[in-house]
Design a protein around this motif. Structure first.
Motif, PDB file in Angstrom:
ATOM      1  N   GLN A  11      -2.093   1.517  10.841  1.00 28.22           N
ATOM      2  CA  GLN A  11      -2.236   0.093  11.153  1.00 28.22           C
ATOM      3  C   GLN A  11      -1.811  -0.188  12.591  1.00 28.22           C
ATOM      4  OE1 GLN A  11       0.028  -1.845   8.084  1.00 28.22           O
ATOM      5  NE2 GLN A  11      -1.454  -1.330   6.484  1.00 28.22           N
ATOM      6  N   ALA A  12      -0.691   0.419  13.004  1.00 30.36           N
ATOM      7  CA  ALA A  12      -0.222   0.219  14.375  1.00 30.36           C
ATOM      8  C   ALA A  12      -1.203   0.796  15.381  1.00 30.36           C
ATOM      9  CB  ALA A  12       1.154   0.862  14.546  1.00 30.36           C
ATOM     10  N   SER A  13      -1.746   1.973  15.070  1.00 30.79           N
ATOM     11  CA  SER A  13      -2.703   2.603  15.970  1.00 30.79           C
ATOM     12  C   SER A  13      -3.945   1.738  16.130  1.00 30.79           C
ATOM     13  CB  SER A  13      -3.078   3.988  15.432  1.00 30.79           C
ATOM     14  OG  SER A  13      -4.045   4.599  16.246  1.00 30.79           O
TER      15      SER A  13
ATOM     16  N   THR B  43      -4.884   0.020  19.759  1.00 32.28           N
ATOM     17  CA  THR B  43      -6.069   0.561  20.427  1.00 32.28           C
ATOM     18  C   THR B  43      -7.219  -0.420  20.397  1.00 32.28           C
ATOM     19  OG1 THR B  43      -6.825   1.608  18.378  1.00 32.28           O
ATOM     20  CG2 THR B  43      -5.474   2.948  19.865  1.00 32.28           C
ATOM     21  N   GLY B  44      -7.075  -1.455  19.560  1.00 29.97           N
ATOM     22  CA  GLY B  44      -8.099  -2.489  19.492  1.00 29.97           C
ATOM     23  C   GLY B  44      -9.350  -2.062  18.762  1.00 29.97           C
ATOM     24  N   THR B  45      -9.292  -0.931  18.024  1.00 27.84           N
ATOM     25  CA  THR B  45     -10.470  -0.487  17.289  1.00 27.84           C
ATOM     26  C   THR B  45     -10.659  -1.332  16.043  1.00 27.84           C
ATOM     27  OG1 THR B  45      -9.133   1.134  16.096  1.00 27.84           O
ATOM     28  CG2 THR B  45     -10.248   1.887  18.091  1.00 27.84           C
ATOM     29  N   ARG B  46     -11.887  -1.684  15.759  1.00 32.78           N
ATOM     30  CA  ARG B  46     -12.221  -2.485  14.587  1.00 32.78           C
ATOM     31  C   ARG B  46     -13.349  -1.788  13.836  1.00 32.78           C
ATOM     32  NH1 ARG B  46      -8.683  -6.586  13.561  1.00 32.78           N
ATOM     33  NH2 ARG B  46     -10.329  -7.943  12.770  1.00 32.78           N
ATOM     34  N   VAL B  47     -13.059  -1.392  12.612  1.00 31.49           N
ATOM     35  CA  VAL B  47     -14.081  -0.759  11.796  1.00 31.49           C
ATOM     36  C   VAL B  47     -14.942  -1.846  11.176  1.00 31.49           C
ATOM     37  CG1 VAL B  47     -14.518   0.732   9.814  1.00 31.49           C
ATOM     38  CG2 VAL B  47     -12.580   1.195  11.322  1.00 31.49           C
ATOM     39  N   ARG B  48     -16.243  -1.704  11.325  1.00 31.55           N
ATOM     40  CA  ARG B  48     -17.169  -2.709  10.803  1.00 31.55           C
ATOM     41  C   ARG B  48     -18.266  -2.023   9.991  1.00 31.55           C
ATOM     42  NH1 ARG B  48     -16.031  -4.204  16.079  1.00 31.55           N
ATOM     43  NH2 ARG B  48     -15.255  -6.330  16.384  1.00 31.55           N
ATOM     44  N   GLY B  49     -19.080  -2.842   9.333  1.00 28.22           N
ATOM     45  CA  GLY B  49     -20.267  -2.337   8.655  1.00 28.22           C
ATOM     46  C   GLY B  49     -20.188  -2.452   7.151  1.00 28.22           C
ATOM     47  N   ARG B  50     -21.312  -2.185   6.520  1.00 27.60           N
ATOM     48  CA  ARG B  50     -21.406  -2.203   5.061  1.00 27.60           C
ATOM     49  C   ARG B  50     -21.113  -0.819   4.531  1.00 27.60           C
ATOM     50  NH1 ARG B  50     -26.925  -2.160   1.717  1.00 27.60           N
ATOM     51  NH2 ARG B  50     -26.159  -2.596  -0.380  1.00 27.60           N
TER      52      ARG B  50
ATOM     53  N   ARG C 271       3.632   5.531   2.958  1.00 27.02           N
ATOM     54  CA  ARG C 271       3.944   4.279   3.661  1.00 27.02           C
ATOM     55  C   ARG C 271       4.057   4.490   5.166  1.00 27.02           C
ATOM     56  NH1 ARG C 271       7.078   3.643  -1.046  1.00 27.02           N
ATOM     57  NH2 ARG C 271       8.999   4.314  -0.061  1.00 27.02           N
ATOM     58  N   ILE C 272       4.643   5.617   5.581  1.00 31.03           N
ATOM     59  CA  ILE C 272       4.759   5.906   7.011  1.00 31.03           C
ATOM     60  C   ILE C 272       3.371   6.058   7.636  1.00 31.03           C
ATOM     61  CG2 ILE C 272       5.489   7.644   8.698  1.00 31.03           C
ATOM     62  CD1 ILE C 272       7.902   8.196   6.806  1.00 31.03           C
ATOM     63  N   LEU C 273       2.479   6.788   6.960  1.00 22.65           N
ATOM     64  CA  LEU C 273       1.139   7.014   7.500  1.00 22.65           C
ATOM     65  C   LEU C 273       0.316   5.732   7.508  1.00 22.65           C
ATOM     66  CD1 LEU C 273       0.256  10.501   5.992  1.00 22.65           C
ATOM     67  CD2 LEU C 273       0.748   9.954   8.377  1.00 22.65           C
ATOM     68  N   GLU C 274       0.467   4.910   6.487  1.00 22.56           N
ATOM     69  CA  GLU C 274      -0.255   3.639   6.466  1.00 22.56           C
ATOM     70  C   GLU C 274       0.189   2.757   7.631  1.00 22.56           C
ATOM     71  OE1 GLU C 274      -1.040   3.385   1.635  1.00 22.56           O
ATOM     72  OE2 GLU C 274       0.529   2.170   2.560  1.00 22.56           O
TER      73      GLU C 274
ATOM     74  N   ILE D 232      -5.271   0.861  -3.545  1.00 20.67           N
ATOM     75  CA  ILE D 232      -5.756   1.549  -2.355  1.00 20.67           C
ATOM     76  C   ILE D 232      -6.881   0.752  -1.708  1.00 20.67           C
ATOM     77  CG2 ILE D 232      -6.916   3.642  -1.530  1.00 20.67           C
ATOM     78  CD1 ILE D 232      -5.402   5.184  -3.700  1.00 20.67           C
ATOM     79  N   LEU D 233      -7.778   0.216  -2.534  1.00 22.42           N
ATOM     80  CA  LEU D 233      -8.894  -0.572  -2.000  1.00 22.42           C
ATOM     81  C   LEU D 233      -8.397  -1.878  -1.381  1.00 22.42           C
ATOM     82  CD1 LEU D 233     -11.606  -0.070  -4.776  1.00 22.42           C
ATOM     83  CD2 LEU D 233     -11.334   1.145  -2.609  1.00 22.42           C
ATOM     84  N   GLU D 234      -7.371  -2.470  -1.999  1.00 24.03           N
ATOM     85  CA  GLU D 234      -6.816  -3.702  -1.428  1.00 24.03           C
ATOM     86  C   GLU D 234      -6.214  -3.431  -0.055  1.00 24.03           C
ATOM     87  OE1 GLU D 234      -3.717  -7.300  -2.622  1.00 24.03           O
ATOM     88  OE2 GLU D 234      -3.450  -5.302  -3.481  1.00 24.03           O
ATOM     89  N   GLY D 235      -5.458  -2.318   0.057  1.00 20.96           N
ATOM     90  CA  GLY D 235      -4.885  -1.966   1.357  1.00 20.96           C
ATOM     91  C   GLY D 235      -5.958  -1.699   2.395  1.00 20.96           C
ATOM     92  N   PHE D 236      -7.043  -1.054   1.968  1.00 20.94           N
ATOM     93  CA  PHE D 236      -8.147  -0.799   2.888  1.00 20.94           C
ATOM     94  C   PHE D 236      -8.782  -2.108   3.351  1.00 20.94           C
ATOM     95  CE2 PHE D 236     -12.727  -0.211   3.558  1.00 20.94           C
ATOM     96  CZ  PHE D 236     -12.720   0.744   4.567  1.00 20.94           C
ATOM     97  N   ARG D 237      -8.990  -3.039   2.441  1.00 18.86           N
ATOM     98  CA  ARG D 237      -9.608  -4.327   2.787  1.00 18.86           C
ATOM     99  C   ARG D 237      -8.722  -5.114   3.753  1.00 18.86           C
ATOM    100  NH1 ARG D 237     -13.700  -6.165   3.187  1.00 18.86           N
ATOM    101  NH2 ARG D 237     -13.508  -8.167   2.135  1.00 18.86           N
ATOM    102  N   LEU D 238      -7.417  -5.077   3.529  1.00 20.42           N
ATOM    103  CA  LEU D 238      -6.496  -5.789   4.427  1.00 20.42           C
ATOM    104  C   LEU D 238      -6.503  -5.164   5.817  1.00 20.42           C
ATOM    105  CD1 LEU D 238      -3.480  -6.392   2.020  1.00 20.42           C
ATOM    106  CD2 LEU D 238      -5.079  -8.103   2.881  1.00 20.42           C
TER     107      LEU D 238
END
Length: 289
Positions: free
Chosen positions: A78-80, A84-91, A71-74, A108-114
């Motif tokens: 998220q804060a980082s 930093t304004g980074t946005r991961v995109r793509g298929r 939870r701390i790392l997640e 895990i996949l739900e957290g990644f999607r959010l």
């Protein structure tokens, strides 16, 4: 209070139960891994691992730290990303083996999607052997599956015992062929089971073949036969055979993340999902709800 770097090292050791494997995964010296764990234990004021020259095991406090570390790392990631304004995109074409159907991989996949709403995630659930083939053919970008025996590639998520399981009431007749419940080729556990029986000189017959884990479970619960399966992922209603029931040892099985020759657009997304899977590795060992 808890350094994220130390927490990541702790998770790597917890998932591999090996300081050497954790060092290899993280690209660090083993002495550095030991130092990170020691500093985390100092910060917590508790021992997180019980270790000697032969084995590494989580203590009760170490088990508790797993949930906190994830939870701390997640939250840190998220804060980082936010600041930093980074946005991961793509298929991203992600393949997961049938072994994870009943685990908490969906969480895990739900957290990644959010956390990465602009990633177009495409999930394929298949046999480990089939996923490796599709990855090699360039049809997948990232795979979470069992490692093939002849292959050394992939990042270790965890190592487990492969055991014989069946219905609790099942009893095998030593004078008759072993009734097997198996995946079709190129199933990795299928190949391991058949090789082990042939080395022992034990006769066998296939009583059920299914590409679906749920199909195999149904046959096993009905008492039709036995199947080879990861000890930590044993489905409800099935148990390890007492004393192995005279069947041969199946050894260890590695669950790994393998990256494919992905397009540049998918690389950042694949790395982000791989990090999420590694951080949540312990959840993969628990059943979903």
């Amino acid at each position: 209070m808890y350094d994220p770097t130390h927490l990541r090292t702790f998770l790597a050791v917890a998932q591999t139960l090996s300081f050497t494997q954790a060092a290899r995964r993280l690209g660090l010296r083993q002495s550095t891994v030991s130092q990170h764990v020691r500093r985390l234990e100092d910060a917590a004021g508790r021992r997180l691992f019980s270790r000697d020259t032969h084995s590494v095991e989580l203590t009760e406090d170490g088990e508790a730290m797993l949930g906190f570390a994830r939870r701390i790392l997640e939250a840190h990631e998220q804060a980082s990303a936010f600041f930093t304004g980074t946005r991961v995109r793509g298929r991203l074409r992600f393949g997961a083996s049938e072994d994870f159907v009943l685990t908490r991989l969906p969480e895990i996949l739900e957290g990644f999607r959010l956390g990465h709403p602009e990633v177009d995630l495409e999930l394929t659930v298949e046999l480990s052997g089939t996923l490796h083939e599709r990855l090699a053919a360039g049809r997948l970008d990232l795979v979470l599956a069992k490692r093939r025996g002849e292959d050394s590639s992939g990042e270790l998520v965890w190592r487990d015992d492969l055991v014989w399981i069946g219905a609790e009431r099942l009893r095998l007749d030593a004078g008759r062929p072993v009734p097997l419940i198996v995946y079709p080729p190129p199933g990795i556990t299928r190949a391991r089971a058949l090789r082990a029986l042939e080395r022992q000189g034990r006769a066998w017959r296939i009583v059920c073949t299914s590409g679906s884990l749920n199909g195999l479970i149904a046959a096993a619960r009905a008492g039709l036969g036995v199947m080879a399966h990861s000890r930590r992922l044993i489905p409800p209603g099935l148990v390890p055979l007492p004393g192995g029931a005279g069947l041969p040892e199946l050894g260890k099985v590695d669950f790994v993340l393998v990256h494919g020759r992905r397009p540049a657009a998918a690389e950042e997304a694949a790395n982000a999902l791989a990090a999420a899977v590694l951080a949540g590795g312990e959840r993969l060992r628990g059943r979903g709800t």
